[in-house]
Design a protein around this motif. Structure first.
Motif, PDB file in Angstrom:
ATOM      1  N   MET A   1       0.823  -1.173   0.000  1.00 36.09           N
ATOM      2  CA  MET A   1       0.000   0.000   0.000  1.00 36.09           C
ATOM      3  C   MET A   1       0.877   1.251   0.000  1.00 36.09           C
ATOM      4  SD  MET A   1      -2.943  -0.994   2.693  1.00 36.09           S
ATOM      5  CE  MET A   1      -1.895  -1.876   3.811  1.00 36.09           C
ATOM      6  N   ASP A   2       0.722   2.012  -1.014  1.00 38.27           N
ATOM      7  CA  ASP A   2       1.491   3.235  -1.158  1.00 38.27           C
ATOM      8  C   ASP A   2       0.679   4.399  -0.604  1.00 38.27           C
ATOM      9  OD1 ASP A   2       3.118   5.285  -1.914  1.00 38.27           O
ATOM     10  OD2 ASP A   2       2.801   5.035  -4.063  1.00 38.27           O
ATOM     11  N   PRO A   3       1.139   5.031   0.484  1.00 38.06           N
ATOM     12  CA  PRO A   3       0.387   6.152   1.059  1.00 38.06           C
ATOM     13  C   PRO A   3       0.175   7.293   0.075  1.00 38.06           C
ATOM     14  CG  PRO A   3       2.091   5.434   2.576  1.00 38.06           C
ATOM     15  CD  PRO A   3       2.301   4.681   1.287  1.00 38.06           C
ATOM     16  N   ALA A   4       1.001   7.398  -0.944  1.00 28.69           N
ATOM     17  CA  ALA A   4       0.822   8.446  -1.948  1.00 28.69           C
ATOM     18  C   ALA A   4      -0.467   8.232  -2.752  1.00 28.69           C
ATOM     19  CB  ALA A   4       2.024   8.487  -2.876  1.00 28.69           C
ATOM     20  N   GLN A   5      -0.997   7.022  -2.729  1.00 31.04           N
ATOM     21  CA  GLN A   5      -2.228   6.717  -3.455  1.00 31.04           C
ATOM     22  C   GLN A   5      -3.484   6.997  -2.640  1.00 31.04           C
ATOM     23  OE1 GLN A   5      -2.330   5.904  -6.705  1.00 31.04           O
ATOM     24  NE2 GLN A   5      -0.125   6.264  -6.629  1.00 31.04           N
ATOM     25  N   MET A   6      -3.322   7.477  -1.409  1.00 30.62           N
ATOM     26  CA  MET A   6      -4.472   7.715  -0.543  1.00 30.62           C
ATOM     27  C   MET A   6      -5.490   8.686  -1.158  1.00 30.62           C
ATOM     28  SD  MET A   6      -4.748   8.776   3.481  1.00 30.62           S
ATOM     29  CE  MET A   6      -3.460   7.683   3.950  1.00 30.62           C
ATOM     30  N   PRO A   7      -5.073   9.815  -1.756  1.00 32.55           N
ATOM     31  CA  PRO A   7      -6.075  10.699  -2.366  1.00 32.55           C
ATOM     32  C   PRO A   7      -6.896  10.011  -3.455  1.00 32.55           C
ATOM     33  CG  PRO A   7      -3.987  11.840  -2.167  1.00 32.55           C
ATOM     34  CD  PRO A   7      -3.739  10.397  -1.811  1.00 32.55           C
ATOM     35  N   ARG A   8      -6.253   9.174  -4.237  1.00 27.99           N
ATOM     36  CA  ARG A   8      -6.966   8.448  -5.291  1.00 27.99           C
ATOM     37  C   ARG A   8      -7.984   7.491  -4.687  1.00 27.99           C
ATOM     38  NH1 ARG A   8      -9.724   7.800  -9.458  1.00 27.99           N
ATOM     39  NH2 ARG A   8      -9.344   5.996 -10.740  1.00 27.99           N
ATOM     40  N   LEU A   9      -7.612   6.786  -3.636  1.00 30.68           N
ATOM     41  CA  LEU A   9      -8.530   5.860  -2.987  1.00 30.68           C
ATOM     42  C   LEU A   9      -9.683   6.609  -2.325  1.00 30.68           C
ATOM     43  CD1 LEU A   9      -9.122   2.914  -2.490  1.00 30.68           C
ATOM     44  CD2 LEU A   9      -7.668   3.000  -0.480  1.00 30.68           C
ATOM     45  N   GLN A  10      -9.414   7.781  -1.777  1.00 35.45           N
ATOM     46  CA  GLN A  10     -10.480   8.599  -1.200  1.00 35.45           C
ATOM     47  C   GLN A  10     -11.462   9.041  -2.287  1.00 35.45           C
ATOM     48  OE1 GLN A  10      -7.886  11.458   0.652  1.00 35.45           O
ATOM     49  NE2 GLN A  10      -8.178  10.576   2.684  1.00 35.45           N
ATOM     50  N   GLU A  11     -10.936   9.365  -3.454  1.00 39.83           N
ATOM     51  CA  GLU A  11     -11.784   9.746  -4.589  1.00 39.83           C
ATOM     52  C   GLU A  11     -12.659   8.573  -5.021  1.00 39.83           C
ATOM     53  OE1 GLU A  11     -11.062  10.838  -9.263  1.00 39.83           O
ATOM     54  OE2 GLU A  11      -9.567  11.514  -7.821  1.00 39.83           O
ATOM     55  N   ILE A  12     -12.063   7.390  -5.072  1.00 41.69           N
ATOM     56  CA  ILE A  12     -12.822   6.192  -5.442  1.00 41.69           C
ATOM     57  C   ILE A  12     -13.928   5.938  -4.423  1.00 41.69           C
ATOM     58  CG2 ILE A  12     -12.660   3.659  -5.600  1.00 41.69           C
ATOM     59  CD1 ILE A  12      -9.856   4.113  -6.859  1.00 41.69           C
ATOM     60  N   HIS A  13     -13.604   6.069  -3.147  1.00 37.79           N
ATOM     61  CA  HIS A  13     -14.600   5.840  -2.096  1.00 37.79           C
ATOM     62  C   HIS A  13     -15.748   6.838  -2.225  1.00 37.79           C
ATOM     63  CE1 HIS A  13     -16.359   5.723   1.957  1.00 37.79           C
ATOM     64  NE2 HIS A  13     -16.008   4.439   1.912  1.00 37.79           N
ATOM     65  N   ALA A  14     -15.436   8.107  -2.476  1.00 31.16           N
ATOM     66  CA  ALA A  14     -16.476   9.126  -2.638  1.00 31.16           C
ATOM     67  C   ALA A  14     -17.366   8.799  -3.841  1.00 31.16           C
ATOM     68  CB  ALA A  14     -15.844  10.505  -2.794  1.00 31.16           C
ATOM     69  N   ASN A  15     -16.763   8.309  -4.915  1.00 33.46           N
ATOM     70  CA  ASN A  15     -17.520   7.922  -6.099  1.00 33.46           C
ATOM     71  C   ASN A  15     -18.441   6.747  -5.785  1.00 33.46           C
ATOM     72  OD1 ASN A  15     -17.597   5.994  -8.690  1.00 33.46           O
ATOM     73  ND2 ASN A  15     -17.588   8.151  -9.343  1.00 33.46           N
ATOM     74  N   LEU A  16     -17.949   5.825  -4.976  1.00 34.36           N
ATOM     75  CA  LEU A  16     -18.774   4.675  -4.593  1.00 34.36           C
ATOM     76  C   LEU A  16     -19.986   5.107  -3.778  1.00 34.36           C
ATOM     77  CD1 LEU A  16     -15.986   2.095  -3.713  1.00 34.36           C
ATOM     78  CD2 LEU A  16     -17.663   1.892  -5.563  1.00 34.36           C
ATOM     79  N   VAL A  17     -19.806   6.118  -2.938  1.00 33.90           N
ATOM     80  CA  VAL A  17     -20.936   6.636  -2.148  1.00 33.90           C
ATOM     81  C   VAL A  17     -22.019   7.153  -3.095  1.00 33.90           C
ATOM     82  CG1 VAL A  17     -21.642   8.447  -0.529  1.00 33.90           C
ATOM     83  CG2 VAL A  17     -19.536   7.162  -0.118  1.00 33.90           C
ATOM     84  N   ASP A  18     -21.606   7.896  -4.122  1.00 32.73           N
ATOM     85  CA  ASP A  18     -22.562   8.412  -5.108  1.00 32.73           C
ATOM     86  C   ASP A  18     -23.243   7.279  -5.873  1.00 32.73           C
ATOM     87  OD1 ASP A  18     -21.829  10.968  -4.338  1.00 32.73           O
ATOM     88  OD2 ASP A  18     -20.440  11.255  -6.019  1.00 32.73           O
ATOM     89  N   ARG A  19     -22.443   6.289  -6.280  1.00 34.82           N
ATOM     90  CA  ARG A  19     -23.009   5.148  -7.019  1.00 34.82           C
ATOM     91  C   ARG A  19     -23.966   4.342  -6.148  1.00 34.82           C
ATOM     92  NH1 ARG A  19     -18.478   1.627  -9.284  1.00 34.82           N
ATOM     93  NH2 ARG A  19     -20.279   0.352  -9.785  1.00 34.82           N
ATOM     94  N   LEU A  20     -23.653   4.234  -4.861  1.00 28.48           N
ATOM     95  CA  LEU A  20     -24.531   3.501  -3.949  1.00 28.48           C
ATOM     96  C   LEU A  20     -25.892   4.191  -3.846  1.00 28.48           C
ATOM     97  CD1 LEU A  20     -24.958   1.224  -1.876  1.00 28.48           C
ATOM     98  CD2 LEU A  20     -24.005   2.767  -0.153  1.00 28.48           C
ATOM     99  N   GLN A  21     -25.884   5.496  -3.735  1.00 32.76           N
ATOM    100  CA  GLN A  21     -27.142   6.239  -3.643  1.00 32.76           C
ATOM    101  C   GLN A  21     -27.969   6.062  -4.916  1.00 32.76           C
ATOM    102  OE1 GLN A  21     -28.283   7.724  -0.839  1.00 32.76           O
ATOM    103  NE2 GLN A  21     -30.175   7.781  -2.026  1.00 32.76           N
ATOM    104  N   GLU A  22     -27.298   6.120  -6.060  1.00 33.03           N
ATOM    105  CA  GLU A  22     -27.997   5.925  -7.334  1.00 33.03           C
ATOM    106  C   GLU A  22     -28.588   4.520  -7.426  1.00 33.03           C
ATOM    107  OE1 GLU A  22     -27.236   6.087 -12.163  1.00 33.03           O
ATOM    108  OE2 GLU A  22     -25.522   6.224 -10.799  1.00 33.03           O
ATOM    109  N   ALA A  23     -27.809   3.524  -7.027  1.00 35.42           N
ATOM    110  CA  ALA A  23     -28.297   2.143  -7.079  1.00 35.42           C
ATOM    111  C   ALA A  23     -29.497   1.949  -6.156  1.00 35.42           C
ATOM    112  CB  ALA A  23     -27.174   1.183  -6.704  1.00 35.42           C
ATOM    113  N   LYS A  24     -29.470   2.565  -4.989  1.00 38.24           N
ATOM    114  CA  LYS A  24     -30.614   2.464  -4.069  1.00 38.24           C
ATOM    115  C   LYS A  24     -31.839   3.143  -4.671  1.00 38.24           C
ATOM    116  CE  LYS A  24     -28.182   1.981   0.322  1.00 38.24           C
ATOM    117  NZ  LYS A  24     -27.866   2.596   1.627  1.00 38.24           N
ATOM    118  N   ASN A  25     -31.620   4.322  -5.271  1.00 39.15           N
ATOM    119  CA  ASN A  25     -32.736   5.053  -5.883  1.00 39.15           C
ATOM    120  C   ASN A  25     -33.366   4.273  -7.033  1.00 39.15           C
ATOM    121  OD1 ASN A  25     -32.316   7.178  -4.117  1.00 39.15           O
ATOM    122  ND2 ASN A  25     -31.171   8.410  -5.589  1.00 39.15           N
TER     123      ASN A  25
END
Length: 77
Positions: free
Chosen positions: A1-25
């Protein structure tokens, strides 16, 4: 795990939150389950990265003390 990739993983997680809401809707239950599983894995990886970022990245092993052995003569049998 490269700590330099943390911002990218945070972006992916935020995108998943949006996709989860859409899937529920939309009522996509299979997609909801898959996204929740992926989010849990991303969350675990982020936690591990944060924990690792707090640990020192180098380990001081010290230097051997050769002064005590330099110049010592071993008795011959």
């Amino acid at each position: 795990m490269d700590p330099a990739q943390m911002p990218r993983l945070q972006e992916i997680h935020a995108n998943l939150v949006d996709r989860l809401q859409e899937a529920k809707n939309q009522g996509w239950l299979g997609e909801v389950a898959a996204i929740e599983t992926t989010m849990a894995a991303a969350r675990q990886k982020l936690e591990a990265m944060r924990e690792r970022a707090t640990q020192p990245s180098t380990v001081h092993l010290g230097m051997p003390d050769i002064r005590s052995t330099v110049g010592r003569i071993t008795p011959e049998p």
